[in-house]
Design a protein around this motif. Structure first.
Motif, PDB file in Angstrom:
ATOM      1  N   GLU A 238      50.012  35.643  87.250  1.00 19.07           N
ATOM      2  CA  GLU A 238      48.757  35.021  87.659  1.00 19.07           C
ATOM      3  C   GLU A 238      48.984  33.594  88.153  1.00 19.07           C
ATOM      4  OE1 GLU A 238      46.431  35.359  84.106  1.00 19.07           O
ATOM      5  OE2 GLU A 238      47.827  34.139  82.949  1.00 19.07           O
TER       6      GLU A 238
ATOM      7  N   LYS B  60      45.316  44.464  87.028  1.00 18.85           N
ATOM      8  CA  LYS B  60      44.755  45.292  85.976  1.00 18.85           C
ATOM      9  C   LYS B  60      44.000  44.377  85.018  1.00 18.85           C
ATOM     10  CE  LYS B  60      46.109  48.728  82.586  1.00 18.85           C
ATOM     11  NZ  LYS B  60      47.243  49.442  81.987  1.00 18.85           N
ATOM     12  N   GLU B  61      42.865  44.816  84.564  1.00 19.35           N
ATOM     13  CA  GLU B  61      42.042  44.004  83.667  1.00 19.35           C
ATOM     14  C   GLU B  61      42.854  43.558  82.438  1.00 19.35           C
ATOM     15  OE1 GLU B  61      37.894  44.463  81.176  1.00 19.35           O
ATOM     16  OE2 GLU B  61      38.210  45.722  82.933  1.00 19.35           O
ATOM     17  N   ASN B  62      42.729  42.289  82.116  1.00 15.19           N
ATOM     18  CA  ASN B  62      43.409  41.665  80.968  1.00 15.19           C
ATOM     19  C   ASN B  62      44.927  41.637  81.107  1.00 15.19           C
ATOM     20  OD1 ASN B  62      40.928  41.187  79.634  1.00 15.19           O
ATOM     21  ND2 ASN B  62      40.941  43.271  78.839  1.00 15.19           N
ATOM     22  N   SER B  63      45.420  41.671  82.323  1.00 15.95           N
ATOM     23  CA  SER B  63      46.858  41.603  82.559  1.00 15.95           C
ATOM     24  C   SER B  63      47.193  40.302  83.290  1.00 15.95           C
ATOM     25  CB  SER B  63      47.319  42.787  83.401  1.00 15.95           C
ATOM     26  OG  SER B  63      48.682  42.630  83.751  1.00 15.95           O
ATOM     27  N   PRO B  64      48.285  39.655  82.907  1.00 13.62           N
ATOM     28  CA  PRO B  64      48.687  38.439  83.614  1.00 13.62           C
ATOM     29  C   PRO B  64      49.472  38.730  84.894  1.00 13.62           C
ATOM     30  CG  PRO B  64      50.200  38.836  81.826  1.00 13.62           C
ATOM     31  CD  PRO B  64      49.136  39.912  81.737  1.00 13.62           C
TER      32      PRO B  64
ATOM     33  N   HIS C 212      50.165  40.497  88.721  1.00 11.17           N
ATOM     34  CA  HIS C 212      49.508  40.870  89.962  1.00 11.17           C
ATOM     35  C   HIS C 212      50.456  41.731  90.785  1.00 11.17           C
ATOM     36  CE1 HIS C 212      46.334  37.496  90.028  1.00 11.17           C
ATOM     37  NE2 HIS C 212      46.845  37.571  88.813  1.00 11.17           N
TER      38      HIS C 212
ATOM     39  N   TYR D 159      56.675  34.839  80.036  1.00  6.83           N
ATOM     40  CA  TYR D 159      56.345  36.244  80.305  1.00  6.83           C
ATOM     41  C   TYR D 159      57.490  37.117  79.811  1.00  6.83           C
ATOM     42  CZ  TYR D 159      52.744  34.271  83.331  1.00  6.83           C
ATOM     43  OH  TYR D 159      51.663  33.577  83.821  1.00  6.83           O
TER      44      TYR D 159
END
Length: 103
Positions: free
Chosen positions: A23, A46-50, A52, A82
């Motif tokens: 992100e 994806k929702e709630n994922s850092p 892209h 990460y």
């Protein structure tokens, strides 16, 4: 470690790739470092994922610089916290390759 996938490209002058970034768009700094021009396309999160999923095009003559830049992503991701980047990339590549084979 592979964090990208080369897509079928109908162009004579450009290659199409999809790669996994954070992100924070850490790849941008690497593209600047390697002096590679990237034409960014669609981006998915994806929702709630850092992470892209980023589609892009590069000039064919810039492919080596582009891949060299992406090869530094793993270390950069670890430095930025990460820790699951490799695992996410492995799953991402597996899904992309499966989808490409089903076409």
């Amino acid at each position: 470690m592979k964090n990208y996938y080369k897509l079928q490209s109908p162009s004579f002058f450009k290659f199409q790739y999809v790669f996994l970034d954070s992100e924070d768009y850490l790849a941008d700094q690497l593209f600047i470092k390697y002096k590679v021009t990237v034409d960014f396309g669609d981006e998915y999160v994806k929702e709630n994922s850092p992470y892209h999923v980023i589609f892009c095009k590069i000039r064919k003559r810039d492919e080596k610089k582009f891949l060299d830049a992406l090869s530094e992503m793993y270390d950069k991701m670890l430095l930025m916290g990460y820790k699951d980047y490799q695992e996410v990339c492995d799953n991402f590549i597996r899904v992309v390759e499966k989808n490409e084979k089903e076409k």
